[in-house]
Each structure stands twice: as structure tokens, then as C-alpha cells.
Write a protein that holds these residues in place. Sequence first.
Motif, PDB file in Angstrom:
ATOM      1  N   ARG A  60      -4.762  11.046  13.673  1.00 59.08           N
ATOM      2  CA  ARG A  60      -4.748  11.100  12.215  1.00 59.08           C
ATOM      3  C   ARG A  60      -3.635  10.206  11.667  1.00 59.08           C
ATOM      4  O   ARG A  60      -2.606  10.041  12.303  1.00 59.08           O
ATOM      5  N   GLY A  62      -1.313   9.808   8.111  1.00 59.88           N
ATOM      6  CA  GLY A  62      -0.964  10.471   6.865  1.00 59.88           C
ATOM      7  C   GLY A  62       0.134   9.709   6.154  1.00 59.88           C
ATOM      8  O   GLY A  62       0.978   9.088   6.792  1.00 59.88           O
ATOM      9  N   TRP A  63       0.134   9.743   4.823  1.00 60.64           N
ATOM     10  CA  TRP A  63       1.164   9.050   4.056  1.00 60.64           C
ATOM     11  C   TRP A  63       1.606   9.906   2.885  1.00 60.64           C
ATOM     12  O   TRP A  63       0.874  10.752   2.389  1.00 60.64           O
ATOM     13  N   TRP A  64       2.841   9.670   2.460  1.00 63.28           N
ATOM     14  CA  TRP A  64       3.471  10.439   1.403  1.00 63.28           C
ATOM     15  C   TRP A  64       4.573   9.599   0.792  1.00 63.28           C
ATOM     16  O   TRP A  64       5.329   8.948   1.497  1.00 63.28           O
ATOM     17  N   GLY A  69       0.643  14.482  -0.464  1.00 64.53           N
ATOM     18  CA  GLY A  69       0.427  14.165   0.942  1.00 64.53           C
ATOM     19  C   GLY A  69      -1.043  13.857   1.142  1.00 64.53           C
ATOM     20  O   GLY A  69      -1.905  14.601   0.675  1.00 64.53           O
ATOM     21  N   THR A  70      -1.349  12.746   1.796  1.00 66.04           N
ATOM     22  CA  THR A  70      -2.732  12.321   1.992  1.00 66.04           C
ATOM     23  C   THR A  70      -2.906  11.848   3.419  1.00 66.04           C
ATOM     24  O   THR A  70      -1.975  11.315   4.020  1.00 66.04           O
ATOM     25  N   GLY A  71      -4.105  12.005   3.949  1.00 67.75           N
ATOM     26  CA  GLY A  71      -4.364  11.517   5.295  1.00 67.75           C
ATOM     27  C   GLY A  71      -5.734  11.905   5.790  1.00 67.75           C
ATOM     28  O   GLY A  71      -6.525  12.521   5.085  1.00 67.75           O
ATOM     29  N   ALA A  86     -10.134  10.078   3.681  1.00 66.95           N
ATOM     30  CA  ALA A  86      -8.818  10.706   3.502  1.00 66.95           C
ATOM     31  C   ALA A  86      -8.916  11.843   2.486  1.00 66.95           C
ATOM     32  O   ALA A  86      -9.723  11.804   1.557  1.00 66.95           O
ATOM     33  N   GLY A  88      -6.214  14.877   0.424  1.00 62.66           N
ATOM     34  CA  GLY A  88      -4.822  15.211   0.182  1.00 62.66           C
ATOM     35  C   GLY A  88      -4.670  16.153  -0.987  1.00 62.66           C
ATOM     36  O   GLY A  88      -5.655  16.606  -1.577  1.00 62.66           O
TER      37      GLY A  88
END
Length: 140
Positions: A60, A62-64, A69-71, A86, A88
Motif C-alpha cells: 500500500r 499512503g500520503w498525508w 490521510g489517503t492511500g 485511493a 481517505g
Amino acid sequence: MKRILGLLGLMSLLSSAHAATDLEKALEGTSWRWDSYTLSGVTPVFKIKTPLTLRFEKGRAGWWAGCNGTGGLYLLKSHFLSVPEAAGTQIGCFNEIGAVENAMGRFMQYGVFVKLESKNGSPSKLILNPVTTSGVLTLV
């Protein structure tokens, strides 16, 4: 004997159904921080130094950047990476942080070309070239 050979062949197929690439192995378990950018078309969004973090774990990404928070599961083929589905949190962030997170979401949904640079045998720089715009995102 035919059954044994057939079973061995099936086991071999199943075990190699998804052999991780060197890049995928190198990304696994890593976390990257925003370092620099050069993007045409979205320069106003990226003028503010935002603490964007991108993490790869258990298949996975994920980014923030401080708001949502999304992923999701990522797809990696050769050096092309995408997160087509994605999901979030949905906090309304109508500021630079929200704009950065939204832009990153678009980049990851449509895909980026990935280059991983190493220093002393360890990954040291992640360079992303989004397909939706010309430019480069660099994370360290």
C-alpha cells in the motif's frame, strides 16, 4: 506421476504469481518526506513548503500533508506507479495543505514514473514524475 507434476506446476505458478521487483522491495517499509518540486501547471499550489509524507507498506502507498490521510493498494509495473483506487478521510481542508494532498491524490491516481536513488547502498531519494503534468517531485 502426472498428478504430482501437475501439482508441482500449479504450486510454481501460484508462488510466482507476484514476484516483487527490486524497486518494490526497495520501497517496502519506507517513508518519504517532501523535499523539493518543479511542476509546471500547479506551481502556485506547491510554492508553500508542505510537510507531505509518502509511505509504502504491505503493498500500500499512503500520503498525508497535515489534513487528510489517503492511500490504497499500489500498482507498480517497471517504473510506473499508481494508486488507482485511493481512499481517505474527508475533512474539508480549503488551504494549501488540502491543495497539496489533492494534487498528490491526482498524481498517484493517474500514475507517476518512479526513480529511486541510493546513497551508500540505502535508498536516499525518491523522484516522482507525474504523467498529468510536466515536472518532478523529490522526496527524501
